[in-house]
Enzyme design. Structure first.
Site, PDB file in Angstrom:
ATOM      1  N   CYS A   1       0.891  -1.145  -0.039  1.00 26.44           N
ATOM      2  CA  CYS A   1       0.072   0.097  -0.032  1.00 26.44           C
ATOM      3  C   CYS A   1       0.933   1.310   0.034  1.00 26.44           C
ATOM      4  O   CYS A   1       1.609   1.658  -1.148  1.00 26.44           O
ATOM      5  CB  CYS A   1      -0.891  -0.126   1.118  1.00 26.44           C
TER       6      CYS A   1
ATOM      7  N   HIS B   1      -3.532  -5.415   0.279  1.00 22.61           N
ATOM      8  CA  HIS B   1      -3.436  -6.003   1.546  1.00 22.61           C
ATOM      9  C   HIS B   1      -3.660  -7.265   1.865  1.00 22.61           C
ATOM     10  O   HIS B   1      -4.565  -7.969   2.014  1.00 22.61           O
ATOM     11  CB  HIS B   1      -4.315  -5.380   2.694  1.00 22.61           C
TER      12      HIS B   1
ATOM     13  N   GLU C   1      -2.481  -9.244   3.808  1.00 24.99           N
ATOM     14  CA  GLU C   1      -2.691  -9.739   5.214  1.00 24.99           C
ATOM     15  C   GLU C   1      -4.262  -9.636   5.527  1.00 24.99           C
ATOM     16  O   GLU C   1      -4.617 -10.116   6.692  1.00 24.99           O
ATOM     17  CB  GLU C   1      -2.045  -8.727   6.295  1.00 24.99           C
TER      18      GLU C   1
END
Length: 356
Positions: free
Chosen positions: A246, A331, A333
């Site tokens: 990001c 993202h 995660e």
């Protein structure tokens, strides 16, 4: 108590106050996630913004132990309906209580779909939440036009370095507003993760001889992080494998002469399709960003596109030529959202082990 959401274009929504009763001015953005409101509230990338949740019922499972940082970061919170009686075996309280405790002003009972259409058609704009029924538009609108998010990375980063012990590779994680699950995703793969404040010098990090470096997500306009960009350039020049997410992805591009621009209304939600150009597979991703890298401003000698957004064709990742560096805009995660792209952490592990 009545509350009002006043947009920069003069549009006014009337609803009911939730959370803190103080006035708030911020950038208004929307998130399309159906669940994961607590992870959204505790994502440091929302610092400097007030979040509109497009899903009409928020708070139905209350507050659970799923926080992505120690506190909530958005300036404000905007929902259609706020659940009054949450039901979940992990529930530790209501969303209303959480907003009050975190001193976050909010508003419920407005047409969030209509609000989102305005933001999509006119673009992200600033707004105010107030409980003052005698508000003066002529006084408020110039304040809204003048509001700037500013340097929010310094606001959200950790105060000092700390370590998550592990018995495998040593990873240095630069905290530009990192969600907890980035460090956890590395730690559960055995990595010893040292989390550093955002403004840590590259020399200090490289002196510890890490096996890999992670550049985290974070809030704000990447071009305002001028001193951080200089340090990222030094990290690029090392031979240490780097994985960036990001804001970290944007900073790496800027450090190598690339450019970024602000999207009309950004990508925020848990259902964004991205294509991995190495295998032509499409993955559903969790995203939260208002800026993107203009990959055409980077020559193939520096980096090549690795991921692309299926919806609008914007860049979602880069692989750096001749370097053990890859970066993504989304993202991997998750938290909240799909776990499709978690394999990228495994790719980073292989890179630290000497495989591209």
């Amino acid at each position: 108590m009545k509350a009002f959401l006043i947009l920069e274009d003069g549009t006014v929504f009337e609803g009911t106050s939730i959370g803190s009763k103080r006035d708030m001015i911020s950038e208004i953005v929307f998130n399309t996630s159906m669940t994961g409101y607590l992870e959204v509230l505790t994502d440091p990338s929302y610092a400097g913004q007030a979040v509109v949740m497009t899903y009409p019922l928020i708070g139905n499972y209350g507050i659970t132990p799923d926080m992505e940082s120690k506190k909530a970061w958005p300036d404000g919170y905007i929902v259609r309906e706020l659940s009054r009686m949450p039901s979940n075996f992990r529930c530790e309280g209501t969303l209303q209580e959480f907003l009050e405790k975190q001193d976050i002003p909010g508003i419920k009972g407005i047409d969030t779909r209509a609000l989102t259409k305005i933001l999509r058609e006119k673009g992200t704009m600033n707004g105010m939440i107030t409980t003052n029924e005698n508000y003066d538009l002529e006084e408020i609108l110039p304040k809204l036009a003048a509001y700037e998010v500013g340097d929010v990375v310094s606001k959200v980063t950790c105060d000092e370095a700390y370590v998550l012990p592990g018995d495998s590779y040593k990873v240095a994680l630069l905290d530009y507003g990192a969600k907890n699950n980035i460090a956890r995703s590395l730690n559960k793969r055995g990595c010893e993760v040292t989390v550093y404040p955002a403004h840590t010098k590259a020399e200090e990090i490289l002196a510890t001889h890490p096996d890999g470096i992670m550049l985290s997500n974070g809030p704000g306009d990447p071009k305002t992080c001028t001193d951080i960009i200089e340090e990222v350039r030094k990290l690029y020049e090392s031979d240490v494998p780097i994985f960036a997410i990001c804001l970290g992805h944007q900073l790496m591009a800027l450090a190598n002469g690339g450019d970024t621009h602000k999207l009309k209304y950004g990508h925020r939600g848990g259902n964004h399709p991205v294509k991995d150009l190495s295998n032509n597979r499409v993955y559903i991703s969790s995203q939260n960003h208002g800026y993107v890298v203009d990959d055409a401003t980077l020559s193939d000698e520096i980096a090549t596109p690795a991921f692309v957004n299926v919806n609008d064709g914007t860049n979602e990742g880069l692989k750096y030529t001749g370097k053990k560096i890859f970066t993504v805009q989304f993202h991997p995660e998750a938290c909240p959202g799909p776990q499709d792209s978690g394999y990228l952490f495994d790719r980073f592990m292989k890179m630290m082990g000497g495989n591209q």
